[in-house]
Design a protein around this motif. Structure first.
Motif, PDB file in Angstrom:
ATOM      1  N   LYS A 299      14.386  12.698  -2.691  1.00 31.04           N
ATOM      2  CA  LYS A 299      15.566  12.522  -1.848  1.00 31.04           C
ATOM      3  C   LYS A 299      16.699  13.423  -2.332  1.00 31.04           C
ATOM      4  CE  LYS A 299      18.618   8.940   0.027  1.00 31.04           C
ATOM      5  NZ  LYS A 299      18.960   7.496   0.001  1.00 31.04           N
ATOM      6  N   GLY A 300      17.388  14.030  -1.377  1.00 32.49           N
ATOM      7  CA  GLY A 300      18.488  14.926  -1.706  1.00 32.49           C
ATOM      8  C   GLY A 300      18.099  16.388  -1.693  1.00 32.49           C
TER       9      GLY A 300
ATOM     10  N   SER B  58      24.230  21.773   3.772  1.00 34.15           N
ATOM     11  CA  SER B  58      23.383  21.888   2.581  1.00 34.15           C
ATOM     12  C   SER B  58      21.968  22.364   2.904  1.00 34.15           C
ATOM     13  CB  SER B  58      23.317  20.546   1.850  1.00 34.15           C
ATOM     14  OG  SER B  58      24.573  20.227   1.288  1.00 34.15           O
TER      15      SER B  58
ATOM     16  N   LYS C  59      18.951  22.394   0.396  1.00 27.95           N
ATOM     17  CA  LYS C  59      17.835  21.573   0.867  1.00 27.95           C
ATOM     18  C   LYS C  59      16.930  22.363   1.805  1.00 27.95           C
ATOM     19  CE  LYS C  59      20.448  18.320   2.660  1.00 27.95           C
ATOM     20  NZ  LYS C  59      20.883  17.039   3.272  1.00 27.95           N
TER      21      LYS C  59
END
Length: 381
Positions: free
Chosen positions: A138-139, A194, A113
């Motif tokens: 998103k994510g 992440s 991310k």
């Protein structure tokens, strides 16, 4: 019989008391045994019908279940913090953020991310344009906001900025507190394993392309976009103090834009630094502006091969002065948008390119309305 009559009554009374005493002790013992039996039966009944664990955790320390839960599965180590408003001090936070796994290959499906870190005084007046930019992605991103401690955000629960403030402190332009805030943002973002890339933004920044274009540009780059150049003039080497020796000599002294994008590896260099920080804190004070020199110099010394030596945030210095131009509602025209997105020349992965900037600043709150109108045509979202 006469002998019994002649006995002392006091002696007879004592004999009777002696006989009564064992009877009383026996009664107390029987009562005690009855109570023990009753308690045992009640305990067995409660364990049978309510379970042993229903009463034991009440006397355990509150920290124990959390530690036990994390140790049972990987989720406790790889999931991002559910609440950004922790109680760690800066020293504790930097120490925690500096932890890295020694095995490079992740044992889970990691989606890298981009951490978008907003360094602000308070509100985010351009939030609606960022909401539109993040929508549907998103994510693939995380958001962190460092504002004045007294500021209380009022974002709705549906906003991407909802509960994204981190524990903050007062910052002053040109002083070490500004770098402290940037380190604080990086450290909080590093807690999410992440997060692979980190972008520093202000409340006056906007994206110049849609999310997919920016994600691809950053994720496929071999370098981090940190400005770091050797300025021989009075505003570069002229700010160097010989007390920086032996950690930093004048040939290593660099200057660069405060607004950066960097990889996780470089972010770790910054949060774990204890070598250069004391020198810059003591010997780079106005008119040496530490936010222009600390990161560029330190990263040039430690990882120069990873730097693109340029910023990806466009600003306009054509009006002169100590700060770049600020654009309001009257400035935002189609002609302005074309000029801002004008093709320039730079290098990307050792190749020439005309796409050099991904973000732009500084925009006043009044610029929001025309930006929202022109964004679909010129910015792609």
């Amino acid at each position: 019989m006469e002998e019994n009559k002649d006995k002392d009554p006091l002696v007879v009374g004592r004999t009777n008391q002696t006989r009564a005493l064992p009877q009383r002790l026996l009664q107390l013992l029987m009562l005690f045994l009855f109570l023990c039996f009753t308690f045992s039966v009640a305990s067995i009944y409660m364990i049978k019908y309510f379970g042993f664990h229903s009463i034991v955790p009440a006397i355990k320390p509150s920290l124990v279940p959390c530690i036990e839960e994390e140790s049972r599965n990987l989720g406790g180590w790889i999931n991002p913090p559910s609440n950004l408003l922790h109680t760690m001090s800066d020293k504790e936070l930097l120490w925690r953020a500096s932890m890295v796994p020694r095995i490079k290959k992740y044992p889970f499906n990691r989606v890298p991310k981009i951490a978008f870190m907003f360094l602000t005084k308070g509100p985010l007046p351009l939030a609606p344009i960022w909401e539109r930019f993040f929508k549907g992605n998103k994510g693939f991103y995380s958001i962190y906001i460092h504002s004045l401690p007294s500021f209380k955000a009022d974002f709705s629960a549906s906003s991407v900025f909802y509960k994204r403030q981190i524990p903050s402190q007062v910052t002053e332009w040109g002083k070490m507190s500004m770098c402290d805030a940037e380190r604080r943002l990086l450290a909080n973002a590093l807690l999410d394993i992440s997060n692979e890339w980190f972008v520093l933004l202000s409340e006056s920044c906007i994206p110049l392309y849609n999310f997919n274009v920016i994600y691809k540009y950053i994720s496929q780059s071999n370098n981090s976009f940190v400005g770091a150049f050797d300025d021989p003039g009075p505003y570069g080497r002229g700010r160097y103090d010989e007390n920086m020796l032996p950690e930093v000599n004048i040939s290593q002294w660099r200057k660069g834009s405060q607004w950066f994008e960097m990889s996780r590896k470089l972010a770790l260099h910054i949060v774990e630094d204890t070598k250069f920080y004391p020198k810059f804190a003591e010997f780079c004070r106005p008119a040496c502006y530490v936010d222009e020199h600390y990161f560029p110099t330190m990263l040039t010394i430690q990882a120069s091969n990873l730097l693109a030596n340029r910023s990806i945030t466009w600003v306009d210095w054509s009006r002169g002065g100590a700060h770049p131009a600020t654009f309001g509602k009257s400035d935002i025209t189609e002609e302005f948008m074309k000029q801002m997105l004008e093709r320039r020349k730079c290098t990307y992965n050792d190749r020439n390119t005309s796409m050099c900037y991904l973000f732009s600043r500084k925009f006043a709150p009044s610029a929001l309305e025309p930006l929202l109108l022109l964004a679909p045509k010129y910015l792609g979202f």
